[in-house]
Design a protein around this motif. Sequence first.
Motif, PDB file in Angstrom:
ATOM      1  N   SER A 348       0.831  -1.203   0.000  1.00  0.00           N
ATOM      2  CA  SER A 348       0.000   0.000   0.000  1.00  0.00           C
ATOM      3  C   SER A 348       0.869   1.258   0.000  1.00  0.00           C
ATOM      4  N   THR A 360      -0.397  -0.093  -9.955  1.00  0.00           N
ATOM      5  CA  THR A 360      -1.785   0.282  -9.687  1.00  0.00           C
ATOM      6  C   THR A 360      -2.647   0.091 -10.927  1.00  0.00           C
ATOM      7  N   TYR A 364      -5.701  -2.695 -11.421  1.00  0.00           N
ATOM      8  CA  TYR A 364      -7.037  -2.345 -11.908  1.00  0.00           C
ATOM      9  C   TYR A 364      -7.451  -3.272 -13.057  1.00  0.00           C
ATOM     10  N   ARG A 375      -4.024  -4.981  -0.740  1.00  0.00           N
ATOM     11  CA  ARG A 375      -2.909  -4.111  -0.367  1.00  0.00           C
ATOM     12  C   ARG A 375      -2.604  -4.281   1.113  1.00  0.00           C
ATOM     13  N   VAL A 438      -8.594  -4.468  -2.845  1.00  0.00           N
ATOM     14  CA  VAL A 438      -8.528  -3.418  -3.859  1.00  0.00           C
ATOM     15  C   VAL A 438      -9.771  -3.512  -4.736  1.00  0.00           C
ATOM     16  N   SER A 441     -12.392   1.404  -7.814  1.00  0.00           N
ATOM     17  CA  SER A 441     -12.427   2.829  -7.495  1.00  0.00           C
ATOM     18  C   SER A 441     -11.033   3.404  -7.255  1.00  0.00           C
ATOM     19  N   GLU A 442     -10.082   2.532  -6.889  1.00  0.00           N
ATOM     20  CA  GLU A 442      -8.714   3.010  -6.675  1.00  0.00           C
ATOM     21  C   GLU A 442      -8.183   3.695  -7.935  1.00  0.00           C
ATOM     22  N   TYR A 443      -8.551   3.149  -9.082  1.00  0.00           N
ATOM     23  CA  TYR A 443      -8.153   3.762 -10.351  1.00  0.00           C
ATOM     24  C   TYR A 443      -9.181   4.778 -10.829  1.00  0.00           C
ATOM     25  N   ALA A 446      -9.283   8.098  -8.991  1.00  0.00           N
ATOM     26  CA  ALA A 446      -8.026   8.854  -8.935  1.00  0.00           C
ATOM     27  C   ALA A 446      -8.138  10.094  -9.812  1.00  0.00           C
TER      28      ALA A 446
END
Length: 464
Positions: A348, A360, A364, A375, A438, A441-443, A446
């Motif tokens: 992370s 990252t 995704y 992570r 993960v 939404s992490e990607y 952003a």
Amino acid sequence: MTASMITAGFVLFHVLGVLAAMHAVMHTRTPQGAIGWALGLIFLPYVTLLPYLYLGSNRFLGYLTSQQSKLSSRAPDGSGNTPSIDPDCARYAAISAIQGRPFRSGHQLKLLIDGDAAFEVMLTAMAEAKHCLLIQFFIFHDDQLGRRVQQLLLERTAAGVAVCVLFDGVGSHDLPKHYVETLRAGGVAIHPFATHRWRNRFQLNFRNHRKIVVVDGARAFVGGLNVGDEYLGLKPPLAPWRDTHMELRGPAVSDLQQLFARDWQWITGTPPPLLPSPPCAGEASALIVASGPADAQETCSLFFTAAIHAARERLWLTTPYFVPDHSVLSALRLAVARGVDVRVLIPSRPDHRTVFLASTLHAYEALGAGIRMFRYQPGFTHQKVLLIDNDTAAVGSMNLDSRSFRLNFEVSALIVNQHFAGEVEAMLKNDFAKARIVDKSEYLDAPYLRRVAMHVARLFDPLL
């Protein structure tokens, strides 16, 4: 005159660029890479020619040729026999064939979790050496742990033990000369693994990433740790540092001796002392998997691909850098399609920002294939561990990135044994319990410029 010299210089650059572009077309492993290098070398040679000299080659020249006439096929062991492949190892026959060595049976193993536990065992074993110590790490630091190792090696040499040490010249670029000179003055044979010699003088992109310790030919250690205080979790912001090492006793120790001997032979021109590996009453089967840019094929990528294809129920892996190539990602996708529980644990926190951005984006895209990504939260996870079904585990130095696949010398121990796999399972369950899942939404959430940065970072996948 000046204008003529400038013109001649431009012409010379373009001629050299065309010649280098021809070399790139002939030798670059992927069509995409060949096209990229060729276009740059033809149209912008004054920008790309020098980087190509350092980064363009994926072949480490002369490494095997220089040794094959001087080293035996493997180090001696206590029995003089080559055990047949255990039936439980049959589904990894392709990996064994690529390595040119069989699985060995009869090993005792110890899983070493994190730096404190691993170095306590390793340093104790080194202190007990009576005849010979073979030590290889990617990184040595002149810090608290580094000086502790230094003092121990000097003590062993003073006691009559033959001590041979290798470190990577780039990985240990900030190691002061006095650290090495003190060891040499005390009788320790220590050398950097300098890849830029003779025909490889421009090939600075290669690294020797292996971590090997062999004590008196009887005990060996492999894994992800290097010699430095950060590997004990003493340096924020990456602390606590999560890593895994392992100890082996048994016939595969002779294979690790031989692997060290190849690297030592390349640097020094002479073989190190090799001792017979005594018989061991253990039950585990082991195969030492070695890879590097001197191989005729991309051994590390093939290892991961074959191991993933062997999974039928579970495939858990943890890597600090998730930058899979096409074949490995395809193997992971197929494993999901077979109904395999595929989980990947990644950090992370970044230690290399470009790799983290590329990882990252790859994470995704992996989610879209049904691969579960996690992570690790407490600190930085640097371990390189693979768990397959309920009987197979691998611990070593191999990352899931192009640098390990093609540019680094690596080593891992592939173990087939339900008890050891159970210990690895318990360890990884604890790691996953400290991780967050993960999601896309992490990607997707952003900022736009960060997403652009991820895609730009992925352009450098072949170098990461």
